[in-house]
Design a protein around this motif. Structure first.
Motif, PDB file in Angstrom:
ATOM      1  N   LEU A 197      13.452 -41.302 -39.942  1.00 47.12           N
ATOM      2  CA  LEU A 197      11.912 -40.834 -39.207  1.00 47.12           C
ATOM      3  C   LEU A 197      10.004 -41.926 -39.600  1.00 47.12           C
ATOM      4  N   GLN A 239       1.954 -35.756 -36.631  1.00 44.26           N
ATOM      5  CA  GLN A 239       2.318 -37.384 -36.099  1.00 44.26           C
ATOM      6  C   GLN A 239       3.729 -35.664 -34.769  1.00 44.26           C
ATOM      7  N   VAL A 240       4.761 -35.539 -35.170  1.00 42.76           N
ATOM      8  CA  VAL A 240       5.248 -34.610 -34.504  1.00 42.76           C
ATOM      9  C   VAL A 240       4.238 -34.109 -32.875  1.00 42.76           C
ATOM     10  N   MET A 252       3.895 -36.374 -30.328  1.00 44.56           N
ATOM     11  CA  MET A 252       4.758 -36.823 -30.020  1.00 44.56           C
ATOM     12  C   MET A 252       4.831 -36.219 -28.525  1.00 44.56           C
ATOM     13  N   SER A 253       5.073 -37.473 -27.671  1.00 35.42           N
ATOM     14  CA  SER A 253       5.431 -37.371 -25.889  1.00 35.42           C
ATOM     15  C   SER A 253       6.676 -37.111 -25.794  1.00 35.42           C
ATOM     16  N   ASP A 261       9.083 -39.182 -26.453  1.00 36.57           N
ATOM     17  CA  ASP A 261       9.538 -40.375 -27.093  1.00 36.57           C
ATOM     18  C   ASP A 261      10.528 -39.524 -27.771  1.00 36.57           C
ATOM     19  N   ARG A 265      11.803 -39.886 -30.021  1.00 35.18           N
ATOM     20  CA  ARG A 265      12.487 -39.789 -32.079  1.00 35.18           C
ATOM     21  C   ARG A 265      11.909 -37.458 -32.339  1.00 35.18           C
ATOM     22  N   LEU A 266      10.988 -37.553 -30.421  1.00 29.46           N
ATOM     23  CA  LEU A 266      10.843 -36.212 -30.629  1.00 29.46           C
ATOM     24  C   LEU A 266      12.334 -35.479 -31.192  1.00 29.46           C
ATOM     25  N   ALA A 316      12.763 -35.286 -35.170  1.00 33.71           N
ATOM     26  CA  ALA A 316      12.053 -34.844 -35.484  1.00 33.71           C
ATOM     27  C   ALA A 316      11.533 -33.117 -35.745  1.00 33.71           C
TER      28      ALA A 316
END
Length: 216
Positions: free
Chosen positions: A174, A183-184, A187-188, A191, A193-194, A197
């Motif tokens: 990440l 950043q989290v 986040m959209s 995303d 990565r969400l 995360a």
């Protein structure tokens, strides 16, 4: 395996489910996990085992292998290769090329590659084995469908080590930095990565509650 084993999942108690670990009677710690939470933890811990080469670490050289030219006389003494295996010596002296694995198995001396390589030859196999053992303790004590988990003191310590390893590996993937929480927060929802995360942050919370449970 020490301590009481996992129990089947009971009816969901949301405050308890979100409360993390708490002290267990007689020592250790206890927590409840839903099916999704348990599956996510087991998946990520299993990924760490795979990354560390857990299946390879299980393999043992056969005792009845035929003697070869390099084995020397049959004097009852172990060969050089057998002796290296007995003391955990490996031929690998390089930092792993995979960034996540390198984070789990870092160089001991960043400014001295030669010393780091020699140190790695004597310690990496034991370090890998210890991390895999901790991960397997999690897999053995956390039922796939969730439920209550009661951990003895040693099992709880293994959980702490395994959760830390998962977060280290996730943190690399990440690209976690000091402002990661910020950043989290922005986040959209789309995303990719969400989800990871959120899991990274939740595992950190689990670690904190487990440390707290063990310190009471």
């Amino acid at each position: 395996m020490t301590g009481a084993g996992p129990e089947p999942e009971e009816s969901v108690n949301l405050p308890e489910l979100l409360g993390g670990f708490r002290p267990s009677r007689g020592g250790g710690a206890t927590a409840r996990f839903g099916t999704v939470e348990a599956a996510n933890i087991r998946y990520l811990v299993g990924q760490v085992v795979e990354l560390l080469g857990g299946d390879t670490l299980d393999e043992e050289p056969p005792d009845d292998r035929p003697a070869g030219p390099s084995d020397g006389p049959d004097d009852g003494l172990p060969s050089a290769g057998d002796l290296a295996a007995m003391i955990g010596l490996t031929e690998n002296s390089e930092l792993p090329s995979d960034p996540a694995l390198a984070r789990l198995l870092p160089d001991a001396y960043r400014d001295d590659p030669e010393a780091s390589g020699e140190f790695r030859r004597y310690t990496e196999q034991g370090l890998r084995s210890g991390k895999v053992a901790a991960a397997r303790t999690v897999l053995a004590t956390l039922p796939p469908k969730g439920g209550r988990v009661r951990l003895s003191g040693p099992e709880a310590q293994a959980w702490l080590r395994a959760l830390n390893d998962v977060r280290l590996a996730l943190g690399v993937r990440l690209e976690v930095t000091e402002d990661f929480d910020e950043q989290v927060a922005v986040m959209s929802p789309d995303d990719p990565r969400l989800a990871y995360a959120d899991m990274y942050q939740w595992l950190g919370y689990l670690q904190e509650t487990l440390v707290g449970a063990l310190s009471r």
